[in-house]
Design a protein around this motif. Structure first.
Motif, PDB file in Angstrom:
ATOM      1  N   ASP A  88     -16.638   1.234  -0.998  1.00 41.24           N
ATOM      2  CA  ASP A  88     -17.853   1.890  -0.011  1.00 41.24           C
ATOM      3  C   ASP A  88     -19.218   1.385  -0.104  1.00 41.24           C
ATOM      4  OD1 ASP A  88     -18.672   4.814   1.761  1.00 41.24           O
ATOM      5  OD2 ASP A  88     -19.392   4.995  -0.760  1.00 41.24           O
ATOM      6  N   MET A  99       0.511  -1.028   0.055  1.00 42.93           N
ATOM      7  CA  MET A  99       0.634   0.134   0.172  1.00 42.93           C
ATOM      8  C   MET A  99       0.766   1.015   0.297  1.00 42.93           C
ATOM      9  SD  MET A  99      -3.182  -0.472  -0.095  1.00 42.93           S
ATOM     10  CE  MET A  99      -3.549   0.304  -0.271  1.00 42.93           C
ATOM     11  N   GLU A 137      -7.786  -4.251   8.088  1.00 37.55           N
ATOM     12  CA  GLU A 137      -6.367  -5.222   9.125  1.00 37.55           C
ATOM     13  C   GLU A 137      -7.411  -4.982   9.924  1.00 37.55           C
ATOM     14  OE1 GLU A 137      -3.218  -3.191   9.783  1.00 37.55           O
ATOM     15  OE2 GLU A 137      -2.194  -3.311   7.995  1.00 37.55           O
ATOM     16  N   ALA A 138      -7.647  -4.527  11.025  1.00 40.17           N
ATOM     17  CA  ALA A 138      -8.418  -4.730  12.194  1.00 40.17           C
ATOM     18  C   ALA A 138      -9.230  -6.336  12.416  1.00 40.17           C
ATOM     19  CB  ALA A 138      -8.748  -4.011  13.449  1.00 40.17           C
ATOM     20  N   LEU A 163      -5.061   4.407   2.145  1.00 37.98           N
ATOM     21  CA  LEU A 163      -4.474   3.359   3.366  1.00 37.98           C
ATOM     22  C   LEU A 163      -5.116   3.980   4.320  1.00 37.98           C
ATOM     23  CD1 LEU A 163      -2.011   4.287   0.966  1.00 37.98           C
ATOM     24  CD2 LEU A 163      -0.364   4.873   2.741  1.00 37.98           C
ATOM     25  N   LEU A 164      -5.666   4.430   4.292  1.00 40.48           N
ATOM     26  CA  LEU A 164      -6.542   4.192   6.087  1.00 40.48           C
ATOM     27  C   LEU A 164      -7.663   3.638   5.775  1.00 40.48           C
ATOM     28  CD1 LEU A 164      -7.009   8.672   6.379  1.00 40.48           C
ATOM     29  CD2 LEU A 164      -6.444   6.582   8.079  1.00 40.48           C
ATOM     30  N   ALA A 165      -8.098   3.434   4.693  1.00 35.89           N
ATOM     31  CA  ALA A 165      -9.671   2.948   4.939  1.00 35.89           C
ATOM     32  C   ALA A 165      -8.925   0.800   4.859  1.00 35.89           C
ATOM     33  CB  ALA A 165      -9.478   2.642   3.096  1.00 35.89           C
ATOM     34  N   HIS A 166      -7.124   0.734   4.206  1.00 32.46           N
ATOM     35  CA  HIS A 166      -6.441  -0.903   4.116  1.00 32.46           C
ATOM     36  C   HIS A 166      -6.169  -1.094   6.099  1.00 32.46           C
ATOM     37  CE1 HIS A 166      -3.953  -3.621   3.602  1.00 32.46           C
ATOM     38  NE2 HIS A 166      -3.246  -3.171   4.583  1.00 32.46           N
ATOM     39  N   GLY A 167      -6.404   0.403   6.872  1.00 33.72           N
ATOM     40  CA  GLY A 167      -5.713  -0.127   7.583  1.00 33.72           C
ATOM     41  C   GLY A 167      -6.954  -0.627   8.695  1.00 33.72           C
ATOM     42  N   ARG A 168      -7.899  -0.479   8.709  1.00 34.50           N
ATOM     43  CA  ARG A 168      -9.491  -0.333   8.854  1.00 34.50           C
ATOM     44  C   ARG A 168     -10.055  -2.047   8.492  1.00 34.50           C
ATOM     45  NH1 ARG A 168     -13.695   3.173  10.519  1.00 34.50           N
ATOM     46  NH2 ARG A 168     -15.432   2.219  10.341  1.00 34.50           N
ATOM     47  N   PRO A 224      -4.547   8.024  -0.527  1.00 28.70           N
ATOM     48  CA  PRO A 224      -3.964   8.707   1.401  1.00 28.70           C
ATOM     49  C   PRO A 224      -5.181   8.176   1.900  1.00 28.70           C
ATOM     50  CG  PRO A 224      -3.025  10.755   0.843  1.00 28.70           C
ATOM     51  CD  PRO A 224      -3.643  10.101  -0.648  1.00 28.70           C
ATOM     52  N   GLU A 225      -6.117   8.731   1.704  1.00 36.35           N
ATOM     53  CA  GLU A 225      -7.345   8.065   2.035  1.00 36.35           C
ATOM     54  C   GLU A 225      -7.579   6.651   2.065  1.00 36.35           C
ATOM     55  OE1 GLU A 225      -7.353  10.585   0.189  1.00 36.35           O
ATOM     56  OE2 GLU A 225      -8.162  12.167   1.243  1.00 36.35           O
TER      57      GLU A 225
END
Lengths: 253, 253
Positions: free
Chosen positions: A165, A20, A41-42, A34-39, A31-32
């Protein structure tokens, strides 16, 4: 790119993160994204970072639905292109009628071109890729996000939206498409509004989906229909959720 | 920066994301920080995106521990600086002995300088900020990550690590520090190895921690000690976990 020690407890997850970070650096991901990917991940962590039986069932149904479709479309965004470009092309090649449409949440023509070019390096002309030059609008979405193609989502009957989305997933449903989603959150609007929801990490699910499509390529329509009618998305999602719930007070605590 | 429709179901969460995107654009956050933030988001979703009673109890204990400390250090990374720079300075000002130390997972001197400068715009000389020029090493970490200050973490007795990686949290514990963490994942190594774990979004927790410190500023040491001994981190974490578990099959499904 930073070196990740092999003994790090999250080694695989951190290696996927690097794809990513590279996708961002190459202008494929936003950049957004990467945030969605992190979400995601959890939620993957709650799945044990493994493809669970619920995902395998959904993948089989998804492969059957894509093969049966008259106008199947595989939607690709910046994250999908950063993570699994080769597998997306392999899937499209295994579905004779499939078209790839690049479709972004944070739409810029520059990024669409880069993603289309990235996919083309794997496709080499063998898959139809709709990149820049949208010529249609999907009703019920904001002006930038509605953009699509007549030969793409607008007249599609089955649409695969990996990492989508909720707004677009719902708009596709309102437009009477059969929607297949890959979403790690079984409670998301995308997961709940789709016909077939693969609750899995796209990095694991996409190669499995491509190989399942290859396996079923010569199956009769009646066999494919049987696979689809035998699949119940609501109960499959509930099972995925229960699996995550079981993980929460789990052994790591 | 993209406009987020106010009626979007994740409006607040997406607004917070924009601070991270801006932090990346300004060179405060690393791309990897955006991924980590997204991971936290999913756990926040399971908390109902609200500061829960467990977090409030931990915040109170954290304020007491910081006020009682002889050498309290507030560690700041790129995400913390992108999200709550002003609140970090407000907290440091409420703890008379506190020092801020900029300490990064993906360390570059350039980013350390930018973060120190960002904090300085709010501090205006009123808080000691350790930025570039590390002069000590914390044992048990990789060469870049071990860098610290003699006046910072090396000789600290209490360290607040908002959003910290498990490796450093564990290294701080091995060095016999009292560790206070802000971590949305109650199962993470950071959460489990810390003495006081605030399971909350830093955007909500940091202003509460600063105001709690202000409130307790004139409390007697014996009162502060009582607050700390009355706090049980392990059972508090279990309660936070149970709360998340209850959310999983919740009303949104």
């Amino acid at each position: 790119m930073h070196r990740i020690p092999k003994n790090h407890p999250r080694y695989i997850s951190l290696r996927i993160r690097q794809r990513m970070v590279l996708g961002l650096a190459r202008g494929l991901a936003a950049p957004e994204g990467l945030l969605a990917h992190g979400r995601g991940e959890a939620f993957d962590y709650l799945l044990g970072e493994m493809t669970q039986p619920e995902a395998k069932r959904a993948i089989r149904a998804a492969a059957a639905a894509l093969l049966l479709a008259e106008r199947p479309v595989i939607s690709v965004n910046g994250n999908a292109a950063s993570l699994v470009p080769e597998d997306l092309v392999a899937l499209a090649r295994a579905i004779p009628k499939a078209v790839i449409e690049v479709n972004l949440f944070h739409r810029t023509e520059g990024r669409i071109k880069k993603i289309a070019r990235e996919l083309e390096t794997f496709s080499r002309g063998k898959v139809r890729i709709l990149g820049p030059g949208a010529n249609a609008r999907l009703p019920g979405l904001g002006s930038q996000r509605a953009k699509t193609f007549r030969d793409g989502m607008l007249f599609a009957d089955v649409v695969l939206v990996p990492l989508e989305d909720g707004d677009r997933a719902e708009a596709l449903k309102r437009a009477k498409k059969k929607v297949i989603a890959i979403d790690l959150n079984p409670m998301s609007r995308t997961a709940r509004s789709s016909d077939i929801t693969i609750v899995d990490n796209i990095v694991r699910a996409m190669p499995l989906l491509a190989s399942e499509a290859k396996k079923l390529q010569n199956a009769s329509p009646s066999r494919l229909k049987k696979i689809i009618t035998g699949f119940d998305n609501a109960s499959n999602l509930k099972r995925a959720l229960r699996r995550m719930q079981g993980k929460l007070p789990g052994s790591r605590f």
